[in-house]
Design a protein around this motif. Sequence first.
Motif, PDB file in Angstrom:
ATOM      1  N   LYS A   8       0.851  -1.184   0.000  1.00 35.13           N
ATOM      2  CA  LYS A   8       0.000   0.000   0.000  1.00 35.13           C
ATOM      3  C   LYS A   8       0.890   1.237   0.000  1.00 35.13           C
ATOM      4  CE  LYS A   8      -0.430   0.184   5.058  1.00 35.13           C
ATOM      5  NZ  LYS A   8      -1.379   0.168   6.214  1.00 35.13           N
ATOM      6  N   CYS A   9       0.257   2.382  -0.192  1.00 35.46           N
ATOM      7  CA  CYS A   9       0.981   3.642  -0.178  1.00 35.46           C
ATOM      8  C   CYS A   9       1.345   3.998   1.261  1.00 35.46           C
ATOM      9  CB  CYS A   9       0.133   4.741  -0.813  1.00 35.46           C
ATOM     10  SG  CYS A   9       1.026   6.282  -1.060  1.00 35.46           S
ATOM     11  N   VAL A  10       2.611   4.312   1.493  1.00 31.99           N
ATOM     12  CA  VAL A  10       3.076   4.582   2.853  1.00 31.99           C
ATOM     13  C   VAL A  10       3.951   5.826   2.881  1.00 31.99           C
ATOM     14  CG1 VAL A  10       3.033   2.132   3.492  1.00 31.99           C
ATOM     15  CG2 VAL A  10       5.128   3.138   2.529  1.00 31.99           C
ATOM     16  N   CYS A  29      20.718   6.432  -2.030  1.00 27.23           N
ATOM     17  CA  CYS A  29      19.846   6.700  -0.888  1.00 27.23           C
ATOM     18  C   CYS A  29      19.127   5.426  -0.449  1.00 27.23           C
ATOM     19  CB  CYS A  29      18.792   7.750  -1.242  1.00 27.23           C
ATOM     20  SG  CYS A  29      19.454   9.403  -1.474  1.00 27.23           S
ATOM     21  N   ARG A  30      19.076   5.220   0.847  1.00 27.38           N
ATOM     22  CA  ARG A  30      18.291   4.133   1.422  1.00 27.38           C
ATOM     23  C   ARG A  30      16.875   4.639   1.675  1.00 27.38           C
ATOM     24  NH1 ARG A  30      19.518   0.540   6.887  1.00 27.38           N
ATOM     25  NH2 ARG A  30      17.334   0.124   7.421  1.00 27.38           N
ATOM     26  N   VAL A  31      15.878   3.797   1.349  1.00 20.69           N
ATOM     27  CA  VAL A  31      14.480   4.163   1.570  1.00 20.69           C
ATOM     28  C   VAL A  31      13.905   3.258   2.649  1.00 20.69           C
ATOM     29  CG1 VAL A  31      12.199   4.438   0.541  1.00 20.69           C
ATOM     30  CG2 VAL A  31      14.254   4.859  -0.844  1.00 20.69           C
ATOM     31  N   ASP A  32      13.364   3.862   3.705  1.00 20.34           N
ATOM     32  CA  ASP A  32      12.717   3.122   4.783  1.00 20.34           C
ATOM     33  C   ASP A  32      11.235   3.482   4.834  1.00 20.34           C
ATOM     34  OD1 ASP A  32      15.088   1.967   5.455  1.00 20.34           O
ATOM     35  OD2 ASP A  32      15.341   3.000   7.361  1.00 20.34           O
ATOM     36  N   CYS A  33      10.426   2.487   5.163  1.00 23.92           N
ATOM     37  CA  CYS A  33       8.991   2.681   5.339  1.00 23.92           C
ATOM     38  C   CYS A  33       8.737   3.128   6.780  1.00 23.92           C
ATOM     39  CB  CYS A  33       8.233   1.392   5.034  1.00 23.92           C
ATOM     40  SG  CYS A  33       6.480   1.441   5.443  1.00 23.92           S
ATOM     41  N   ILE A  34       8.204   4.339   6.952  1.00 20.09           N
ATOM     42  CA  ILE A  34       7.921   4.844   8.296  1.00 20.09           C
ATOM     43  C   ILE A  34       6.735   4.115   8.907  1.00 20.09           C
ATOM     44  CG2 ILE A  34       7.239   6.871   9.631  1.00 20.09           C
ATOM     45  CD1 ILE A  34       8.669   8.613   7.583  1.00 20.09           C
ATOM     46  N   ASP A  35       5.693   3.918   8.119  1.00 17.21           N
ATOM     47  CA  ASP A  35       4.477   3.295   8.653  1.00 17.21           C
ATOM     48  C   ASP A  35       4.703   1.847   9.065  1.00 17.21           C
ATOM     49  OD1 ASP A  35       3.123   5.660   8.228  1.00 17.21           O
ATOM     50  OD2 ASP A  35       2.439   5.096   6.228  1.00 17.21           O
TER      51      ASP A  35
END
Length: 225
Positions: A8-10, A29-35
Motif C-alpha cells: 500500500k501507499c506509505v 539513498c536508502r528508503v525506509d517505510c515509516i508506517d
Amino acid sequence: MICTRCAKCVRTVMIQLDLRNLNVQGNVCRVDCIDGDHFVDVILNDEVIDVNNIYSDRLVDEWQQVQTDRDKVLFYILSQIVYPNLDTPRADKFESLYAPVDEHDIVSLRWQKGKAVGFYTVKPTGTEIFSTKERYVMPTVDTAYIRSEYRNQGFGTEILSDVIARFPNEDIGFSKPISSSMLRILKTFLMSHKEYRLRFWEISDCDIGVSQQLIWCRLKKMVMK
C-alpha cells in the motif's frame, strides 16, 4: 510511495548512503517505510535497487564477482541490512556483524533465478590490516552469508569450490571466528577432500603472524573431545 512489503501507499524516509568503499558512483539513498518501520530498497541514481527483484541479466545460477554499481549495492543491502535485521547473527554460533569491506576486497554474489541470495568476500594476499600494519599472507575468506530461505542447498560448499578455483595453487585462509555453520561445511568438505587438509587455515586479523592454525587440526581436536 507504494511499499512492496506493506502492499500500500506509505510514508517513507530517505537516508543518504556513502558507499565509496565499494567505489559506487553517484547518488545513493536508502528508503525506509515509516508506517511499517522497515527497510524498502535503495535508490541509485534514480534506479530502484530491490534485493527481492529478479534481474534478467543474472539468470545463470552461479557465483559472480561484483563489478557493476547495482551489484555492489545489492551486496551492501545483503551484508548491512538483510543479514543483521532479518537473519540476525547469533553469538552462540560464532556469528557476528560484518564490517564494511575494504576497497580491494573481492566480493562475489550467488545468483539464483535472477535473485542475489548470498555473498562471500575475500581479503587478497598482501591486504594490509590498518590496526596492526600486518598483511594477509594468503587469500582469506573474510565473510560469507546465504539468506535463510536459501540455505541447505549446497551454496556453502560452493563457496569453497569457487575460492579454490579462483586461487588454485594457494593456501586459503578463513577469518576467525569461523561460524558453526561454516565449520560444519569445512568438516564435511575436508573429510572427502584430503588434498586440502594442509591448505585451509584459520586466521585472526589481530595477529596474523602467530594465529594461523590448520582447520583440519582444529576439527580433529574437536572430534577427540
